[in-house]
Structures are given as structure tokens and as C-alpha cells.
Design a protein around this motif. Sequence first.
Motif, PDB file in Angstrom:
ATOM      1  N   LEU A 120      40.105 -49.029  33.569  1.00  0.00           N
ATOM      2  CA  LEU A 120      39.087 -49.952  34.058  1.00  0.00           C
ATOM      3  C   LEU A 120      39.670 -51.360  34.151  1.00  0.00           C
ATOM      4  CD1 LEU A 120      35.367 -50.143  33.084  1.00  0.00           C
ATOM      5  CD2 LEU A 120      36.724 -52.221  33.044  1.00  0.00           C
ATOM      6  N   ARG A 152      38.232 -47.433  37.670  1.00  0.00           N
ATOM      7  CA  ARG A 152      36.934 -48.073  37.465  1.00  0.00           C
ATOM      8  C   ARG A 152      37.081 -49.581  37.614  1.00  0.00           C
ATOM      9  NH1 ARG A 152      34.830 -46.463  31.783  1.00  0.00           N
ATOM     10  NH2 ARG A 152      37.056 -46.442  31.259  1.00  0.00           N
ATOM     11  N   ALA A 154      34.876 -53.518  37.345  1.00  0.00           N
ATOM     12  CA  ALA A 154      33.700 -54.263  36.899  1.00  0.00           C
ATOM     13  C   ALA A 154      33.971 -55.746  37.079  1.00  0.00           C
ATOM     14  CB  ALA A 154      33.382 -53.953  35.435  1.00  0.00           C
ATOM     15  N   MET A 171      29.095 -53.212  36.595  1.00  0.00           N
ATOM     16  CA  MET A 171      30.008 -52.141  37.001  1.00  0.00           C
ATOM     17  C   MET A 171      29.978 -52.005  38.520  1.00  0.00           C
ATOM     18  SD  MET A 171      31.629 -50.834  34.436  1.00  0.00           S
ATOM     19  CE  MET A 171      32.264 -49.326  35.199  1.00  0.00           C
ATOM     20  N   HIS A 176      30.819 -44.699  33.949  1.00  0.00           N
ATOM     21  CA  HIS A 176      30.442 -45.216  32.636  1.00  0.00           C
ATOM     22  C   HIS A 176      31.301 -46.430  32.307  1.00  0.00           C
ATOM     23  CE1 HIS A 176      34.005 -43.828  30.328  1.00  0.00           C
ATOM     24  NE2 HIS A 176      34.057 -42.910  31.272  1.00  0.00           N
ATOM     25  N   SER A 177      30.921 -47.179  31.265  1.00  0.00           N
ATOM     26  CA  SER A 177      31.565 -48.454  30.963  1.00  0.00           C
ATOM     27  C   SER A 177      32.212 -48.495  29.586  1.00  0.00           C
ATOM     28  CB  SER A 177      30.528 -49.590  31.083  1.00  0.00           C
ATOM     29  OG  SER A 177      29.364 -49.296  30.328  1.00  0.00           O
ATOM     30  N   ASP A 191      31.769 -50.628  24.768  1.00  0.00           N
ATOM     31  CA  ASP A 191      31.166 -50.691  26.093  1.00  0.00           C
ATOM     32  C   ASP A 191      31.410 -52.093  26.652  1.00  0.00           C
ATOM     33  OD1 ASP A 191      29.461 -50.896  28.296  1.00  0.00           O
ATOM     34  OD2 ASP A 191      27.888 -49.685  27.380  1.00  0.00           O
ATOM     35  N   THR A 193      30.190 -53.630  29.016  1.00  0.00           N
ATOM     36  CA  THR A 193      28.987 -54.340  29.448  1.00  0.00           C
ATOM     37  C   THR A 193      28.196 -54.889  28.268  1.00  0.00           C
ATOM     38  OG1 THR A 193      27.544 -52.379  29.441  1.00  0.00           O
ATOM     39  CG2 THR A 193      28.816 -52.810  31.453  1.00  0.00           C
TER      40      THR A 193
END
Length: 401
Positions: A120, A152, A154, A171, A176-177, A191, A193
Amino acid sequence: MDGAPCLRVSQCHTQQFRRCLQSIGALDLSMRLLKDSEGTVLLPISPSCVSQLDLHSLRGMVASGSTCELVWNQTNKEKGKTSVSQLEQILQDLLESRGERWTEEMREDLPRSFQRHGDLVLMGDGCFSLPLWKKMDGRLWSTVAEGLGATRLAKISRISSDGFRSPVVTMLLGEHSWVKHVDNGIGYEFDVTKSMFSAGNITEKLRVAGFDCTGETVVDLYAGIGYFTLPYLVHAGASHVHACEWNPDAAEALQKNLEANEVSDRCTIHRGDNRQLRLCDIADRVNLGLIPSSEDGWPVACRLLKRTTGGILHIHQNVTSPLPNIEAIPAIDDAVHRVSGKKADREAWQAWAEDTANLIACLLRDISGASWLTSVQHIEHVKSYAPHVHHVVLDLECRPV
């Protein structure tokens, strides 16, 4: 953390450290070493190996009294630019395939820095703001991910004012984060977020991991997702850690990390404001890892220390030192300026540490009704935020008289 990771070492021990780093695969051979000031050299470190470095062991392998600290160098950033250049090319190809012209304005709208959490990538909010990007529909984010070598994506816009310093993250790509970091053999999951991860305190986590806390009860007043709680348990051998955390999302990640690292049986999580903590007279060691200041937690820490034997407080603080007065020295060169600045920094740290030791002694006397001796064991420089603004940790020994 901005810049490229490097190990600052004593110039006289450069080759020994270089061989040690190369033997463990941590030396970044694509970058050159740099001569630093005051008889030190910067050895480039592979970013993927930063969290695995054991500075105490490295120093012990070469010379116990030698300089050996992790820093982020602004000069060796060329490698970080590679991903941005690759992203620019792949986006340019995408736009031209759709009949759009690549412009300098679009180049300026690309992310100049980003955080990588495994697969990510977390970008700042100031990029991809031009209306033209919206025409790309769903292709934009998958193309950006390809260019940055991620699956991923964000964006982080700011830190919220909810009292928890929660990130405001959106995101853009991915189901998922939750992400995972491995530092010094310890897994941290969180997470993105809901919680933040500070890569800049890796040197302090490594230092904590080198403590011998066998048989000790430790209280971590600002545990977060387990930045220091886990090194105390996994490597330092603490008998039990009481971890205080008032952010419910961070506390959830902390519980998950304790279980994943198989140390949950030696840790008690105390959720909520640590100023309401009912514990007292139990701690051999208290960690106060809050910046810019942990002063609100000092009375709590003093109540926690064992009344008969005392203990050690690890007090984090952002200390600002005055600019050195160089007006009286004509034509001063940069090297002298740097030396003067570092001297002023160290003097400011020492003055703050001594003032803190006196304040803690007064708090302990008021709380216990007895006299205490407080002595500065060590002052550790963790990182710098700006010239003459430094995150330092004071190791303060507190013993009843």
C-alpha cells in the motif's frame, strides 16, 4: 521520513562498519558513501533493511564506544526519485493514448513523496488535483499503483483534531486498509485510516530492545499500537508491561499485535486517559513516549514508581535550542556553523534534562512525602524536525533517599 536511510559512523571505523553491513545485506550498493562533519561518514542503508538493524550489536562488533546511529540523509535521495520518474512516464503514455497532451502543470501535480506500507502506498492530499485526472475514470488509480509498484493506494489529507491524532485517509484502490510492518523481528499491524505509524522512532525502538528488563514491571503511558510496548516484551524481557492507550482504534491494533507476537499474556492494556489510572507503586520503569511533551504524564509516572526502590523514567520531549550567536565571528564557514549549532543543541538538551530532573524530584517528594534523588543517566537524540528542534529522550534514574 524524508531522505535516504544512512548509518552515521566514525570515520576511523568506516571500513569495519561497511564490511559488517555488507555481510548482512544491509548496505545499499547503488549509492555512494558520504563524508559527514566532525569525523563521521554516512553509509547508505537499503530501506527494506532499516527496521532489521540492531545498532547495539553492530557497535559491539566494531567498537563499543564508536559512533553508530541511523539518520536520514537529504543528499542520497536519487533512488526515491526513480519511482516518481517511472510513474510520470506511465501516466504520460496513458494520457497520450487518449489523445491528451502531457504538460508541466501535470508533472507538478504528481506526488513528490509518499509512504510505503508493504503493498500500500499512502500519498499526500496535494497531488492529482487537476480536473483532467477525473477523465481517466477507474484507469487512473490502477495506473498510479502500477507506476509506484503497489496494489493498494490511499491519500492522507490531514491529522484530525479528535484528540487522538487520527489520520484522515481515503482509500483509492484496494479492498482493505490494514497493513503490516516488521521492525527488528516485531510485527506491527494497523489500519492506515485509523492509526499512524512513525518510522522515525526506529532508533529508539532498537535502543529499548537492547535494555535488560528481566524481572521488571514496565508501564508504557502512551502505548499506541505498541511501538515501545512490544520491544520491552519481545526483546528486553520485561516481566510485565502495563500499556495505556486512550485511542480505541490504536488499542485494538495493540491487542492484535500482542497476540500476533505471542506476548499478550505478559501485557495488560488500560484503555482511556492515563491520568485516571488507578495503579501506583508498581513500576521499575515508565516509558513516556509522547511528543512534543509528555509533561502531563509526569505526576502519573511518579505515582507509578516503586516507593522502596524507585526506577527509571524514559521521558520524551521536543527540545528547541537557540541559534548560535555567530555575529561576532566574521566570515564564519559552514563547518564551524554546524559545530556551533550542534554544541548549542547539546547544551539545550542538557539544560532541559537538568530542569526536568529537579521538577521530577519535587513531584516525587510531594507525592510520597519523602525525599528522592534524580540523576540524568543518558540523553538520546531520536530525530530532528527542523534546525534546532529535536526529539530527545531523557533516561532519568529516580531513587528514594
